[in-house]
Enzyme design. Structure first.
Site, short mmCIF file in Angstrom:
data_model
loop_
_atom_site.label_atom_id
_atom_site.label_comp_id
_atom_site.label_asym_id
_atom_site.label_seq_id
_atom_site.Cartn_x
_atom_site.Cartn_y
_atom_site.Cartn_z
N MET A 122 -1.88 -3.76 -4.39
CA MET A 122 -0.81 -3.03 -5.06
C MET A 122 -0.55 -3.64 -6.44
SD MET A 122 3.13 -2.59 -3.80
CE MET A 122 3.37 -4.34 -3.66
N PRO A 123 -0.88 -2.93 -7.53
CA PRO A 123 -0.55 -3.45 -8.85
C PRO A 123 0.95 -3.34 -9.11
CG PRO A 123 -1.80 -1.41 -9.04
CD PRO A 123 -1.63 -1.69 -7.59
N ILE A 124 1.50 -4.39 -9.70
CA ILE A 124 2.91 -4.40 -10.10
C ILE A 124 2.95 -4.67 -11.59
CG2 ILE A 124 5.16 -5.50 -9.81
CD1 ILE A 124 4.19 -6.37 -7.01
N ARG A 182 3.43 0.02 -8.77
CA ARG A 182 4.86 -0.33 -8.90
C ARG A 182 5.11 -0.71 -10.35
NH1 ARG A 182 3.97 1.40 -4.46
NH2 ARG A 182 4.70 0.56 -2.48
#
Length: 85
Positions: free
Chosen positions: A11-13, A50
């Protein structure tokens, strides 16, 4: 043997720091554009992206010893040049 994580499950934030004053529409447009770019380049699903937007007050950011508010005031039309020679 070590298990490899699937590349597209991470999940990239993304964290953005912006000076206050942008409209809701501008912020919605930028997060949509960033999400699209991340999906395209990292191969993730949009629901994995995100994005955190931190809005800074103009007195909470400075460049060269002057707050953004000071710099904005100095750049305003009709502003007197207060710099000593």
């Amino acid at each position: 043997m070590k298990k490899q994580r699937r590349r597209n499950t991470v999940m990239p934030i993304i964290q953005m720091n912006l000076l206050e004053g942008r409209t809701v529409e501008q912020k919605r447009n930028v997060v949509a554009a960033i999400t699209e770019a991340v999906v395209r380049t990292l191969g993730v699903n949009p629901d994995q992206v995100r994005i955190l937007i931190n809005e800074l007050g103009v007195e909470h950011f400075s460049v060269a010893g002057q707050t953004a508010a000071m710099r904005q005031a100095a750049a305003a039309p009709g502003a007197a040049n207060t710099k000593e020679l």
